[in-house]
Design an enzyme around this catalytic site. Structure first.
Site, short mmCIF file in Angstrom:
data_model
loop_
_atom_site.label_atom_id
_atom_site.label_comp_id
_atom_site.label_asym_id
_atom_site.label_seq_id
_atom_site.Cartn_x
_atom_site.Cartn_y
_atom_site.Cartn_z
N HIS A 193 0.58 -1.20 -0.42
CA HIS A 193 0.09 -0.25 0.00
C HIS A 193 0.53 1.08 -0.03
O HIS A 193 0.51 2.52 -0.78
CB HIS A 193 -0.82 0.09 1.14
CG HIS A 193 -2.07 -0.92 1.12
ND1 HIS A 193 -2.99 -0.58 0.52
CD2 HIS A 193 -2.59 -2.09 1.72
CE1 HIS A 193 -3.64 -1.95 -0.10
NE2 HIS A 193 -3.68 -2.72 2.04
N ASP A 448 1.66 -9.76 -9.80
CA ASP A 448 1.94 -11.78 -9.22
C ASP A 448 2.69 -12.50 -10.74
O ASP A 448 3.10 -13.02 -10.32
CB ASP A 448 0.56 -11.59 -9.67
CG ASP A 448 -0.36 -11.79 -8.93
OD1 ASP A 448 -0.19 -11.71 -7.32
OD2 ASP A 448 -2.36 -11.01 -8.85
N ARG A 458 4.72 -11.41 -2.68
CA ARG A 458 5.35 -10.09 -2.61
C ARG A 458 4.53 -9.42 -1.96
O ARG A 458 5.06 -7.89 -1.62
CB ARG A 458 4.29 -9.59 -3.97
CG ARG A 458 3.00 -9.77 -4.08
CD ARG A 458 2.46 -9.41 -5.08
NE ARG A 458 0.78 -9.25 -5.26
CZ ARG A 458 -0.32 -8.83 -5.84
NH1 ARG A 458 0.03 -6.44 -6.20
NH2 ARG A 458 -1.34 -8.42 -5.97
N CYS A 495 0.71 -3.93 -17.28
CA CYS A 495 -0.87 -3.47 -16.74
C CYS A 495 0.21 -3.58 -14.85
O CYS A 495 -0.93 -2.53 -14.34
CB CYS A 495 -1.87 -3.55 -16.61
SG CYS A 495 -2.04 -5.02 -15.89
#
Length: 566
Positions: A193, A448, A458, A495
């Site tokens: 985050h 991922d 991760r 992306c």
């Protein structure tokens, strides 16, 4: 950590957001000591003891909800998720059980949290990320019960560099960039985050710096370079100011850049934005983004207690589509499961959710859920004010087999939608040439793909050295996917968060990627970097990175080649 011949000392971490900042170190306030068992609460006071806990939770949630209402995009999503954790019924039930047994509400909160922390850590994978969130909620509730100020970011009155073990999501989401000019954390990874929001705020950021930075005392001036991942103390202030000015000039060039993106010899690369709602899409439309490369549709599901209707979905999707009436928009179908559970999907509890029923796999046992979402997309195309030439593509997450790609493509084409797939599973990269005849495009989710290629969570701070998109093994899978795309005439985009790294953007271009999608504020720096080199240099940098022994070596080898021409 290395000592220079001067008084300078350099600490290194993982670079996340480029940029240079200089200022005093400000450490996040240490969390208060946890309560110990006290005297047993008399039975006639136990109900009041629990009611005080519920009032404290309400106050904490109210504050978080106010901050969520004032925030937008991912920040609002993070704050809303924190409220959900605070209101978790299972957590409250554990607190009630302890209080009814005679424990104080303070110790009951600690006990209940410890139980869930142990559960999440045993589950491993992305579930472990919730430990930070839950402990943050615990500490806020404890502070309210004690009548103390909420823990978190310290008050500073001059521009500072924020240091922390790992920032709580609720704190990261509301950083004041007028006073916090850079962030350094001991823990964290490129997809945490902290990293994601720092990119959105365009705030220089370094993660996984380790305990070496403990030597940086509060108030000590530090020079942070988010591009090379260094924290330096003992810098001559004049030199530091010079470096900051150079960074600002670079930032000004980035801010002045208007696109479109191309190498110096004219090789075009589409720069697209990652968004999660209409507000973010409109912000992206005001930036240099040519369109949307990843529309995360799950926000409308995660915030709902029941499945949104087709009409509700269509309205949400049309809002995003309308932000780019002539541009490309790539819509990702529901990416739920694992760390993003959706209550009405009723997924079973799993031992290892990151490898479980998530993404497209949910639809294998709930086809109607996917069909209703695709119906919502089809209806949104009717409602949105878009030109006839505007591209609208739909892709499925977590595709692993040719059969899954074919099945999803059939469902899309039945509704007149253009089908694609995410390449997040190594199997999809290795089988890309067999999948692509059924698809019109693929988009590589590097977050991922890196996690699964390196067999490393991760979100694990201790594995940040492995979950680095510069890993040559990951780059080889991307190269394999691009080669398949070239042979079948299938568009290949990226992306994942890797697309926000200017140097890596050049490498990905050299590997054959034709579009890069990232947080809108990161796109200008990628565009400027591409414009400084020709396509041959991008290919040379890509070859050097692919043939390196590790992530750091790949980054350094590519940087040397790119710098030689720039």
């Amino acid at each position: 950590m290395t000592d220079r011949p001067t008084t300078e000392t350099v600490y290194t971490g993982k670079p996340v957001v480029p940029g240079v900042a200089f200022g005093p170190a400000a450490w996040v306030t240490e969390r208060p000591p946890l309560p110990e068992p006290g005297e047993m609460v008399p039975e006639d006071r136990r109900e009041a003891e629990f009611e005080a806990f519920t009032r404290a939770v309400d106050v904490v949630c109210s504050r978080l909800e106010e901050r969520a209402a004032a925030a937008q995009g991912h920040a609002a999503e993070v704050l809303t998720a924190t409220v959900t954790i605070a209101r978790d019924r299972a957590w409250a039930r554990k607190v009630r059980t302890s209080v009814r047994g005679g424990q104080t509400n303070l110790y009951a909160v600690r006990q209940a949290t410890d139980d869930f922390v142990e559960l999440f850590l045993k589950a491993g994978g992305v579930m472990a990320e919730r430990v930070t969130d839950l402990c943050d909620v615990r500490d806020r509730v404890l502070a309210e019960l004690r009548g103390e100020p909420e823990p978190g970011i310290p008050d500073v009155d001059v521009p500072s560099v924020l240091f922390a073990d790992d920032l709580a999501p609720a704190d990261t989401a509301t950083l004041d960039t007028a006073l916090i000019h850079a962030v350094v954390t001991r823990k964290g990874g490129a997809t945490s985050h902290t990293a994601i929001i720092a990119r959105q705020l365009d705030l220089p950021c370094i993660v996984a710096a380790g305990h070496a930075v403990d030597a940086v005392a509060p108030g000590v001036p530090v020079l942070v370079d988010g591009g090379d991942g260094t924290v330096t103390t003992g810098v001559d202030p004049e030199v530091a100011v010079q470096k900051v000015e150079e960074s600002r000039r670079r930032a000004a060039a980035v801010a002045a850049w208007t696109g479109p993106a191309a190498t110096s010899d004219g090789y075009r690369v589409q720069l697209l934005a990652n968004v999660q709602d209409g507000h973010a899409a409109r912000e992206a439309a005001a930036s240099v983004a040519e369109g949307i490369g990843l529309f995360r549709t799950e926000l409308g599901f995660l915030s709902a207690t029941t499945e949104p209707t087709v009409d509700e979905q269509a309205d949400r999707y049309a809002e995003v589509l309308s932000a780019f009436p002539d541009g490309k928009v790539v819509i990702r179908t529901l990416d739920a499961g694992s760390d993003k559970p959706v209550p009405f999907v009723n997924a079973e509890e799993e031992e290892n959710p990151a490898l479980g029923v998530r993404g497209l796999r949910i639809a294998r046992n709930n086809r109607a859920l996917l069909e209703r979402q695709l119906d919502g997309v089809a209806e949104a195309l009717v409602r949105a004010d878009r030109s006839a030439d505007a591209q609208t593509w739909v892709m499925a997450p977590m595709v692993a087999t040719v059969a899954e790609a074919r099945w999803f493509a059939e469902l899309c084409r039945e509704r007149g939608l253009t089908p694609g797939a995410m390449v997040e599973v190594p199997a999809a990269a290795l089988m890309a040439e067999r999948m692509m005849p059924y698809l019109d495009f693929v988009s590589i989710g590097t977050n991922d793909l890196t996690q699964y290629t390196m067999a490393a969570d991760r979100l694990s701070p201790s594995l940040a050295h492995l979950t680095d998109p510069w890993q040559p093994a990951v780059l080889r899978l991307i190269h394999e996917t691009c080669r398949a795309g070239a042979s079948t005439g299938t568009a290949v985009g990226v992306c994942g968060e890797a697309a926000a790294d200017p140097a890596l953007g050049c490498v990905l271009t050299g590997l054959g990627v034709t579009s890069l999608s990232a947080a809108a504020p990161a796109l200008g720096a990628v565009g400027v970097a591409l414009g400084e080199v020709d396509f041959a240099t991008c290919r040379a940098a890509a070859a050097a990175a692919v043939n390196a022994d590790g992530a750091d070596e790949a980054r350094q080898a590519a940087a040397a080649i790119l710098a030689a021409q720039a």
